[in-house]
Design a protein around this motif. Structure first.
Motif, short mmCIF file in Angstrom:
data_model
loop_
_atom_site.label_atom_id
_atom_site.label_comp_id
_atom_site.label_asym_id
_atom_site.label_seq_id
_atom_site.Cartn_x
_atom_site.Cartn_y
_atom_site.Cartn_z
N THR A 138 16.81 -2.88 -1.77
CA THR A 138 16.28 -1.53 -1.95
C THR A 138 15.55 -1.37 -3.29
O THR A 138 14.80 -0.40 -3.46
N THR A 139 15.77 -2.29 -4.21
CA THR A 139 15.01 -2.28 -5.47
C THR A 139 13.65 -2.95 -5.28
O THR A 139 12.62 -2.45 -5.75
N ILE A 140 13.66 -4.06 -4.57
CA ILE A 140 12.42 -4.81 -4.35
C ILE A 140 11.44 -4.01 -3.49
O ILE A 140 10.24 -3.94 -3.78
N GLY A 141 11.97 -3.37 -2.42
CA GLY A 141 11.10 -2.63 -1.51
C GLY A 141 10.28 -1.53 -2.18
O GLY A 141 9.04 -1.53 -2.11
N PRO A 142 10.94 -0.58 -2.85
CA PRO A 142 10.17 0.48 -3.54
C PRO A 142 9.26 -0.06 -4.64
O PRO A 142 8.18 0.49 -4.87
N PHE A 143 9.69 -1.14 -5.31
CA PHE A 143 8.84 -1.73 -6.34
C PHE A 143 7.55 -2.25 -5.73
O PHE A 143 6.45 -2.03 -6.27
N ILE A 144 7.68 -2.93 -4.58
CA ILE A 144 6.49 -3.44 -3.89
C ILE A 144 5.58 -2.29 -3.49
O ILE A 144 4.36 -2.32 -3.72
N MET A 145 6.16 -1.24 -2.90
CA MET A 145 5.35 -0.10 -2.45
C MET A 145 4.68 0.60 -3.63
O MET A 145 3.51 0.99 -3.55
N THR A 146 5.41 0.74 -4.74
CA THR A 146 4.83 1.39 -5.93
C THR A 146 3.65 0.59 -6.45
O THR A 146 2.60 1.16 -6.82
N GLN A 147 3.79 -0.74 -6.51
CA GLN A 147 2.69 -1.59 -7.00
C GLN A 147 1.49 -1.53 -6.07
O GLN A 147 0.34 -1.48 -6.53
N VAL A 148 1.73 -1.51 -4.77
CA VAL A 148 0.64 -1.42 -3.80
C VAL A 148 -0.11 -0.10 -3.96
O VAL A 148 -1.35 -0.06 -3.97
N ILE A 149 0.65 1.00 -4.09
CA ILE A 149 0.02 2.31 -4.24
C ILE A 149 -0.76 2.39 -5.55
O ILE A 149 -1.87 2.94 -5.61
N ALA A 150 -0.18 1.82 -6.62
CA ALA A 150 -0.85 1.85 -7.92
C ALA A 150 -2.19 1.11 -7.88
O ALA A 150 -3.16 1.52 -8.52
N ARG A 151 -2.23 0.03 -7.12
CA ARG A 151 -3.45 -0.80 -7.07
C ARG A 151 -4.45 -0.34 -6.00
O ARG A 151 -5.66 -0.38 -6.20
N LEU A 152 -3.92 0.08 -4.84
CA LEU A 152 -4.79 0.34 -3.70
C LEU A 152 -4.80 1.80 -3.26
O LEU A 152 -5.63 2.18 -2.42
N ASN A 153 -3.86 2.61 -3.78
CA ASN A 153 -3.71 4.00 -3.34
C ASN A 153 -3.58 4.07 -1.83
O ASN A 153 -4.13 4.95 -1.16
N ASN A 154 -2.82 3.13 -1.28
CA ASN A 154 -2.66 3.00 0.17
C ASN A 154 -1.25 2.49 0.46
O ASN A 154 -0.82 1.49 -0.13
#
Length: 390
Positions: A138-154
């Motif tokens: 549950t730490t890795i999942g939100p971290f991945i999503m946060t990084q994706v949103i930060a880079r791609l806004n998607n």
């Protein structure tokens, strides 16, 4: 050695279970705008998943009589992985709703299966570390999503990435099926163990009442955790006005604290006792919620509150799970765990929806108040009855 390898595989399975949890909460501030649905619709979308999870939880006792735990774990990884990949290509919210059912079937099945397996064959320390593994996911999942949103806004590539990770873990479990059979002769049997806590808990004389209380306790705690997972990012983004990336990081802080707390509780639980660890965890969570309520716009204080909540919540679920075979007769153990999983899954849907429904009509700043109400309910149902019998 073979038991250690089996434990590693079980921990990996719980990492896979945790990976998707929290991902949706981070992505939701983008998703509900894209799909043009109300803020609280995240819980409506989860209804088929909850039905799937409740279904697999209720029948897990029967499934375990026909299949080995590893077979259920493998099936679950592929069901959840394919569903997540499907999310990433969903053209509308209704497709996501349909995909949520197989996702729930997989998640509920592996959750109930491994909780039952570990409570029967390992100690409270291992149960806490099992759920620490969930926390890693549950730490890795939100971290991945946060990084994706930060880079791609998607949000879509985030779901796709986590989905492929699930598939990869499923393949690893296929390649290691033999480990489960080879380890079986070396496993302990907790259901026949007479412990001090078992003998001192007189509620064993009323198993149906004890079961009802255990199921209610699980529902309340899991509902509270679901509120955090679902709304913490929205609380800091929409409620407090921080950026979505900062809000996503706050979600990661919670889960990281969760992991640390479960690792630490695995070390101390055998000294504090299971019951004592539960009590201490609830007290620490209460302090964290109070800090969060009074944090205002000061991010550092809010972070401290979130950390306290994460560390406090950490031991509650695994320790309550580990208690189950000790508080009910052996013949009720697997069924009770299934009922607990079912109650937990229902609460996981209902609690966030109720909070979302209220908050979209008032303010998301009520988020920590909702946590406080849930904690008070948990004290009434769990702490007070057991404190009286201590």
């Amino acid at each position: 050695m073979i038991v250690t390898v089996l434990l590693i595989l079980i921990y990996m399975a719980f990492v896979s279970l945790g990976l998707p949890d929290g991902v949706m909460g981070v992505a939701w501030p983008l998703m509900y705008v894209e799909f043009d649905v109300p803020l609280s619709f995240i819980s409506i979308m989860s209804i088929p998943g909850t039905i799937g999870a409740v279904t697999s939880s209720l029948i897990v006792g029967k499934l375990l009589k026909k299949f080995k735990p590893v077979h259920i774990v493998i099936t679950a990884c592929f069901l959840t992985g394919l569903s997540l990949i499907g999310y990433s290509f969903a053209p509308n919210i209704w497709v996501m709703i349909l995909l949520n059912f197989p996702f729930g079937l997989g998640a509920g099945g592996v959750d109930a299966t491994l909780n039952d397996f570990v409570s029967r064959h390992f100690t409270a320390k291992h149960m806490n570390w099992l759920h620490a593994s969930y926390g890693i996911g549950t730490t890795i999942g939100p971290f991945i999503m946060t990084q994706v949103i930060a880079r791609l806004n998607n949000w879509r590539p985030g779901h796709r990435t986590v989905g492929f990770m699930q598939i990869g873990l499923g393949i690893i479990f296929i390649l290691t099926i033999a480990v489960w059979s080879k380890a079986k002769p070396f496993l302990r049997d907790n259901t026949s163990a007479e412990t001090k806590e078992t003998k001192s808990d007189i509620k064993l004389k009323k198993p149906k009442l004890t079961i009802a209380r255990l199921v209610a306790s699980f529902a309340i705690y899991t509902g509270m955790e679901a509120i955090i997972v679902t709304w913490i990012a929205s609380y800091f983004n929409i409620g407090k006005g921080f950026s979505l990336v900062t809000a996503g990081h706050m979600s990661t802080v919670f889960f990281a604290s969760f992991v640390v707390g479960r690792i630490l509780s695995g070390v101390v639980v055998e000294k504090l006792t299971i019951k004592g660890t539960i009590f201490d965890g609830i007290a620490l969570t209460l302090i964290g919620v109070i800090v969060l309520i009074f944090s205002g716009k000061i991010l550092a204080i809010a972070v401290a509150g979130v950390i306290l909540i994460g560390v406090g919540c950490a031991p509650i679920y695994p320790c309550m799970m580990q208690q189950t075979p000790l508080l009910v007769p052996e013949e009720y153990s697997s069924s009770t765990i299934g009922y607990q999983m079912a109650g937990a899954n229902i609460a996981y849907l209902a609690f966030p929806y109720i909070v979302g429904f209220i908050c979209e009509r008032t303010t998301l700043l009520l988020f920590p108040i909702a946590l406080l109400v849930a904690l008070i309910a948990l004290v009434v149902v769990k702490i007070i009855p057991e404190f009286k019998k201590a």
